[in-house]
Design a protein around this motif. Sequence first.
Motif, mmCIF file in Angstrom:
data_model
loop_
_atom_site.group_PDB
_atom_site.id
_atom_site.type_symbol
_atom_site.label_atom_id
_atom_site.label_comp_id
_atom_site.label_asym_id
_atom_site.label_seq_id
_atom_site.Cartn_x
_atom_site.Cartn_y
_atom_site.Cartn_z
ATOM 1 N N GLU A 69 0.846 -1.191 0.000
ATOM 2 C CA GLU A 69 0.000 0.000 0.000
ATOM 3 C C GLU A 69 0.883 1.242 0.000
ATOM 4 O O GLU A 69 1.782 1.384 0.833
ATOM 5 N N VAL A 70 0.648 2.147 -0.941
ATOM 6 C CA VAL A 70 1.484 3.339 -1.069
ATOM 7 C C VAL A 70 0.732 4.616 -0.742
ATOM 8 O O VAL A 70 1.355 5.675 -0.589
ATOM 9 N N TRP A 71 -0.589 4.537 -0.667
ATOM 10 C CA TRP A 71 -1.363 5.754 -0.417
ATOM 11 C C TRP A 71 -2.707 5.373 0.172
ATOM 12 O O TRP A 71 -3.287 4.335 -0.159
ATOM 13 N N ARG A 72 -3.200 6.221 1.073
ATOM 14 C CA ARG A 72 -4.516 6.018 1.681
ATOM 15 C C ARG A 72 -5.097 7.382 2.029
ATOM 16 O O ARG A 72 -4.391 8.274 2.498
ATOM 17 N N ALA A 73 -6.369 7.542 1.782
ATOM 18 C CA ALA A 73 -7.058 8.793 2.134
ATOM 19 C C ALA A 73 -8.539 8.505 2.293
ATOM 20 O O ALA A 73 -9.037 7.447 1.878
ATOM 21 N N SER A 74 -9.241 9.438 2.876
ATOM 22 C CA SER A 74 -10.680 9.312 3.067
ATOM 23 C C SER A 74 -11.390 10.492 2.435
ATOM 24 O O SER A 74 -10.945 11.636 2.550
ATOM 25 N N LEU A 75 -12.487 10.200 1.757
ATOM 26 C CA LEU A 75 -13.376 11.245 1.251
ATOM 27 C C LEU A 75 -14.547 11.352 2.217
ATOM 28 O O LEU A 75 -15.225 10.360 2.497
ATOM 29 N N ARG A 76 -14.780 12.550 2.703
ATOM 30 C CA ARG A 76 -15.815 12.771 3.707
ATOM 31 C C ARG A 76 -16.871 13.721 3.159
ATOM 32 O O ARG A 76 -16.585 14.517 2.257
ATOM 33 N N PRO A 77 -18.078 13.666 3.695
ATOM 34 C CA PRO A 77 -19.102 14.613 3.243
ATOM 35 C C PRO A 77 -18.654 16.066 3.335
ATOM 36 O O PRO A 77 -18.995 16.885 2.490
ATOM 37 N N GLY A 78 -17.842 16.384 4.352
ATOM 38 C CA GLY A 78 -17.346 17.751 4.493
ATOM 39 C C GLY A 78 -16.394 18.168 3.390
ATOM 40 O O GLY A 78 -16.182 19.356 3.160
ATOM 41 N N ASP A 79 -15.783 17.174 2.702
ATOM 42 C CA ASP A 79 -14.878 17.497 1.598
ATOM 43 C C ASP A 79 -15.626 18.076 0.407
ATOM 44 O O ASP A 79 -15.075 18.879 -0.356
ATOM 45 N N ILE A 80 -16.861 17.644 0.217
ATOM 46 C CA ILE A 80 -17.580 18.037 -0.995
ATOM 47 C C ILE A 80 -18.587 19.149 -0.751
ATOM 48 O O ILE A 80 -19.168 19.671 -1.693
ATOM 49 N N ASN A 81 -18.790 19.505 0.524
ATOM 50 C CA ASN A 81 -19.695 20.607 0.857
ATOM 51 C C ASN A 81 -18.899 21.748 1.468
ATOM 52 O O ASN A 81 -17.968 21.512 2.242
ATOM 53 N N PRO A 82 -19.212 22.987 1.172
ATOM 54 C CA PRO A 82 -18.496 24.115 1.770
ATOM 55 C C PRO A 82 -18.627 24.076 3.282
ATOM 56 O O PRO A 82 -19.655 23.652 3.815
ATOM 57 N N PRO A 83 -17.584 24.510 4.014
ATOM 58 C CA PRO A 83 -17.663 24.510 5.472
ATOM 59 C C PRO A 83 -18.719 25.480 5.965
ATOM 60 O O PRO A 83 -18.961 26.528 5.355
#
Length: 436
Positions: free
Chosen positions: A328-342
Amino acid sequence: MAERDPKEGDGPFTFGAVVRTRVASRYKPLRDDALGSSEMSDDELEPDSDPDPPLQGNCCSCIREDLPQVMPEIIREAVKHRTTYQAHLPGAGIFQCSITGLGFKVKSAVTITYRYATWSRHLSKADEEMWVPAGPLFHIKVQPRVVQEVHLPHFICLAEGVDTSVCSIAHFKFENMILERPTRVAAFSAVLRNPSFSLLGVLWRKLRSTLYSFPMHSLVLIYQQLRAANTTFHLYLIPDDNSVKQAIENQEKDWNTKLIPKPPPFSPLFFGCIYQVTSTDLVVITPDAHLPFCYRSPKEQQLFVEIYINNMAEETGLLMINTHDNTEVWRASLRPGDINPPAFASMNMSGGAFLKKHKAKLCSRMRQLTILPHLRNANVINSDEEEELQSQNKSVTRNLILLDLIEKKGLKAQEQLYQILRLKDPYLVADLENSS
């Protein structure tokens, strides 16, 4: 092709686990006839109209030189469809462009003009068999005998005991390539003393005795399509070359997307290896989950995979695996907050109140180089004030001087700063407001 040691010159120069993932089809590069021509002229390489500082690959062992940053003037030539940078260096010293990563050691105050060029237009087929680009190619112009050193960015990871003797600086003059030995090779740049100026860039000699290439710093770029059904992302795997990154930004801008910042791979990658994108959740990856890691000219279509997530109500994990050894060379998470403005805590806070309440934290956390051009364009600061700010070596000092200056200019200037911060660094503003 000739090879020579560096010497003084005085003309213009060019440097150059078990996962649940659905795969829709086998990987195929996009065809030229579907994209238009796969090659464009140097003049058509148009950097992002609002560039952020270079996003750099992460390496625990390679230490980046901490050079004073300078924000260049950006000149757009509509007729030639190209962008040129002008760095106005205030005096003797070493400076680094905050956009391109290009560095200069100069004897005195000087203005240096430079832009990206394209390796594929200048390397012959025979050269491509022997050499691999290891960083951007630059066209640079400056008055004679002022530049003592040029620091050309490269993406080779030196922490793995790489032989730097196979590193050369390509100098193109009158369509001929001359190879120069760098004065020294640092973790993220190759340094050439007393350079002569035309096309310049870093090349690395290919290894014929091994299956794979040198270890390289890399970036994973993820863009969200804003008008696509549900949630669709484009994922790119590229070497840490800012000219390639900017070419992707330009293309994605035309597709109405936004960048979702994520960390780079946590180990060096190798040209020639295939990396598989997988997920801890049910997603659809097209045209295939496998991405070859390679160098493609900024003027070619960059390879990417499309990731479709039907429901982004919860966090979705993404992974990247080297298919050669399943590491494994990379890992990340996509979260609902990533796609919606803060969400901002208060929509009614004034710029003056925000600055007064959060000045101390802004001094330590504000990314000034991102907002200075906007403050200048809004006439909040002038060019002399911008130059004075850029001459400060420490970011905390620069931020304190800027905030004091904005306070003295009054409430209207404070409101402009607040609105620019909300636009350019919304997560910082949201975090400060929500923590209070």
